[in-house]
Write an enzyme that holds these catalytic residues in place. Structure first.
Site, PDB file in Angstrom:
ATOM      1  CE  LYS A  11      -3.687   2.409   2.432  1.00  0.00           C
ATOM      2  NZ  LYS A  11      -4.637   2.378   3.555  1.00  0.00           N
ATOM      3  CD  GLU A  36       5.632  -4.254   3.725  1.00  0.00           C
ATOM      4  OE1 GLU A  36       4.981  -5.128   4.333  1.00  0.00           O
ATOM      5  OE2 GLU A  36       6.034  -3.204   4.263  1.00  0.00           O
ATOM      6  CE  LYS A  80      -3.735   7.924   6.669  1.00  0.00           C
ATOM      7  NZ  LYS A  80      -4.897   7.024   6.464  1.00  0.00           N
ATOM      8  CE  LYS A 139      -6.109   1.997  -0.611  1.00  0.00           C
ATOM      9  NZ  LYS A 139      -6.749   1.905   0.682  1.00  0.00           N
ATOM     10  CB  SER A 182     -11.197   7.408  -3.789  1.00  0.00           C
ATOM     11  OG  SER A 182      -9.971   7.815  -3.210  1.00  0.00           O
ATOM     12  NE  ARG A 218      -5.546   9.458   3.059  1.00  0.00           N
ATOM     13  CZ  ARG A 218      -4.235   9.577   3.051  1.00  0.00           C
ATOM     14  NH1 ARG A 218      -3.667  10.779   3.132  1.00  0.00           N
ATOM     15  NH2 ARG A 218      -3.483   8.500   2.957  1.00  0.00           N
ATOM     16  CE1 TYR A 226     -14.686   3.196  -2.813  1.00  0.00           C
ATOM     17  CE2 TYR A 226     -12.813   3.634  -4.252  1.00  0.00           C
ATOM     18  CZ  TYR A 226     -13.328   3.446  -2.986  1.00  0.00           C
ATOM     19  OH  TYR A 226     -12.506   3.498  -1.897  1.00  0.00           O
TER      20      TYR A 226
HETATM   21  C1  PBG Z   1      -7.131   3.653   5.309  1.00  0.00           C
HETATM   22  C2  PBG Z   1      -7.644   3.413   3.953  1.00  0.00           C
HETATM   23  C3  PBG Z   1      -7.517   4.315   2.888  1.00  0.00           C
HETATM   24  C4  PBG Z   1      -8.126   3.760   1.796  1.00  0.00           C
HETATM   25  C5  PBG Z   1      -8.638   2.532   2.205  1.00  0.00           C
HETATM   26  N1  PBG Z   1      -8.318   2.317   3.537  1.00  0.00           N
HETATM   27  C6  PBG Z   1      -6.935   5.687   2.782  1.00  0.00           C
HETATM   28  C7  PBG Z   1      -5.712   6.025   3.472  1.00  0.00           C
HETATM   29  O1  PBG Z   1      -4.754   5.271   3.532  1.00  0.00           O
HETATM   30  O2  PBG Z   1      -5.706   7.148   3.967  1.00  0.00           O
HETATM   31  C8  PBG Z   1      -8.185   4.429   0.462  1.00  0.00           C
HETATM   32  C9  PBG Z   1      -9.133   3.929  -0.501  1.00  0.00           C
HETATM   33  C10 PBG Z   1      -9.328   4.829  -1.647  1.00  0.00           C
HETATM   34  O3  PBG Z   1      -8.683   5.866  -1.830  1.00  0.00           O
HETATM   35  O4  PBG Z   1     -10.200   4.473  -2.448  1.00  0.00           O
HETATM   36  N2  PBG Z   1      -7.074   2.581   6.161  1.00  0.00           N
END
Ligand code: PBG
Length: 537
Positions: free
Chosen positions: A405, A443, A427, A458, A484, A415, A523
């Site tokens: 990720k 990982e 993060k 991701k 997203s 967010r 989505y």
């Molecule tokens: C956080 C989480 C995130 C997403 C899924 N779980 C965002 C982040 O790391 O701040 C993002 C999903 C997306 O952008 O569609 N646990």
């Protein structure tokens, strides 16, 4: 879509009939119900053509979608009596067949290899089915297409009959006579080979290039292209991320057109039903937790009566076969908006966070979650969660680890959706550097060793190389998360008419599959599945 589906494959027994062996008062004699086998992800379109004597009407009278998940919910309404809205629903399970009729199952929009055999219609004894379709045929002359009195039981169909042509016709000459005629030089006529099509005036005369390979040969017709298509996608590959909140209403998410914070009790359940209608039977839940319940240690994350566990129980009660993925991370519950516990100097505590995540995962499993998905990127959390689940008797609950990720700006709209921007900082001390490739292998090896069942990458499209890396270095299923930002870009481009939203959507999903993703969190799940089923928005 059509291009992706030039040549559907039909074969085996993915459709079975429930008409005759399970008499149903709701099913009129001339109404045929076709039940897709549960779990089958295929939805196909059926075109029913009425025949009048030997003449088949050109215009199909009824078009029907068959849905695998609606099939059990018998409705007493006849299609022609129902309102248009009801008819649409009804058409998901039921074909009203007025015999004599030809039933063609044309697999529009379906991109997976679909197979069907043993298909029966109503009380029809057997069905002669062909490569792309089924044909109920009989020698009825002058039957009225809309005759309700017609009893299909009278139909007999010879499954061994020739394909495409109906009953073998006696034309007079025996095989021997035909052969003898040809041997004697009396050759029957056949159409001539068509003349070579002309090139436009001015086309230069060129000597053919001496090529031993012309890859375009395998791309020259829809049938060939479909035959050699390497990748397929079906609704079964999709996982639908859904945002939930405590409210009764569904609140649109500005940055994600078409997405809502769904009321957990109503809107969510309806959305799940729609997804199941088109073969998407996996969801992942993301909660918007009331601000007043967020704390620096995120303890609401393992409240057995919290929003997520409550929602899981509700959904499992309604849809026991629904596969529910959950997100394991503290951010929705953290007053700091981080995935872990933040020390006063801003450091995200690893092992203390993992302690909380284990309690969270167990709480979700207790409520009935099928797959818990740690998205937090703490070290060692997969092994710890596995041990915690096992200790509580949840050996059967899977772990989908967010293996790679990345600290990505593509999460922006998400967010906003959950109001989960970190209160300070970023993060980057736990999510990976987008510049890194090899690190994903580290990982991967960790997650494999710790017992992950599924590895996730991701974001999706910008990270196709990482998906391929994991695919080539692990035997575990690989998931891709089309996040997203990827979703919103396609939506925005479509709304501005800069791109064809639907085609770009389908292409992006296909590309994630080609890169090596088994499942895709997107989505677009509902929209894409509808598209695969030949349904338009
Ligand atoms: C956080 C989480 C995130 C997403 C899924 N779980 C965002 C982040 O790391 O701040 C993002 C999903 C997306 O952008 O569609 N646990």
């Amino acid at each position: 879509m059509r291009g992706l589906l030039d040549n559907p494959t039909i074969g085996n027994d993915d459709i079975r009939r429930i008409g005759a062996d399970k008499p149903d008062t709701h099913t009129p004699k001339n109404c045929v119900r076709i039940l897709m086998r549960p779990g089958l992800v295929v939805v196909s379109r059926v075109v029913v053509q009425h025949c009048q004597g030997n003449q088949t009407l050109d215009k199909p009278k009824i078009r029907v979608l068959i849905s695998p998940y609606r099939a059990n919910q018998a409705s007493p309404k006849y299609m022609n009596k129902a309102s248009p809205r009801e008819r649409e629903r009804e058409s998901l399970t039921r074909v009203k067949l007025c015999f004599p009729a030809e039933v063609y199952i044309s697999i529009s929009g379906l991109m997976t290899a679909m197979t069907l055999n043993s298909v029966n219609f109503g009380a029809a004894k057997a069905v002669n089915f062909e490569y792309v379709g089924l044909k109920v045929h009989q020698n009825i002359t002058g039957a009225r297409p809309h005759s309700v009195k017609f009893v299909p039981r009278a139909l007999t169909v010879n499954a061994g009959e020739a394909q495409g042509g109906g009953p073998v016709k006696k034309l007079g000459k025996s095989d021997e006579e035909c052969e003898a005629a040809v041997v004697a030089g009396i050759v029957p006529e056949a159409p001539p080979v068509p003349p070579k099509p002309a090139a436009p005036a001015g086309t230069p005369l060129a000597t053919p290039l001496p090529l031993s390979r012309r890859p375009r040969r395998n791309r020259r017709s829809p049938v060939l292209r479909a035959a050699f298509q390497e990748t397929s996608i079906s609704p079964a590959n999709l996982v639908y991320p859904l945002f939930i909140h405590e409210g009764e209403e569904d609140t649109p998410i500005g940055a994600m057109p078409g997405c809502y914070r769904l009321g957990w009790r109503h809107g969510l359940v309806e959305e799940v039903a729609k997804a199941r209608d088109v073969g998407v039977n996996s969801i992942v839940l993301f909660p918007k937790v009331p601000d007043a319940l967020t704390t620096s240690t995120g303890d609401e994350a393992y409240n057995d009566n919290g929003l997520v566990p409550r929602t899981i129980r509700l959904l499992k009660d309604k849809y026991p076969d629904l596969i529910i993925y959950t997100d394991v991370a503290l951010d929705p519950y953290s007053s700091d908006g981080h995935d872990g516990i933040v020390r006063e100097d801003g450091v995200i505590l690893n092992d203390e966070t993992v302690h909380q995540l284990c309690k969270q995962a167990v709480s979700q499993a207790r409520a009935g979650a099928d797959v818990v998905s740690p998205s937090d990127m703490m070290d060692g959390r997969v092994g710890a969660i596995r041990a915690a689940l096992d200790a509580e008797g949840f050996q059967h609950v899977s772990i989908m680890s967010y293996t790679a990720k990345y600290a990505s700006s593509f999460y922006g709209p998400f967010r906003e959706a959950l109001d989960s921007n970190p209160r300070f900082g970023d993060k980057k001390t736990y999510q990976m550097n987008p510049a890194n490739y090899r690190e994903a292998l580290i990982e991967t090896h960790e997650d494999e060793a710790e017992g992950a069942d599924i590895l996730l990458v991701k974001p999706g499209l910008p990270y196709l190389d990482i998906i391929r890396l994991l695919r080539d270095n692990s035997s575990l299923p690989v998931a891709a998360y089309q996040v997203s930002g990827e979703y919103s870009m396609i939506k925005a481009g479509g709304a501005l008419k800069m791109i064809d939203e639907e085609r770009v959507m389908m292409e992006s999903l296909m590309c994630l599959r080609r890169a090596g993703a088994d499942i895709i969190l997107t989505y677009f799940a509902l929209q894409a599945a509808r598209c695969m089923c030949g349904e338009k928005r």
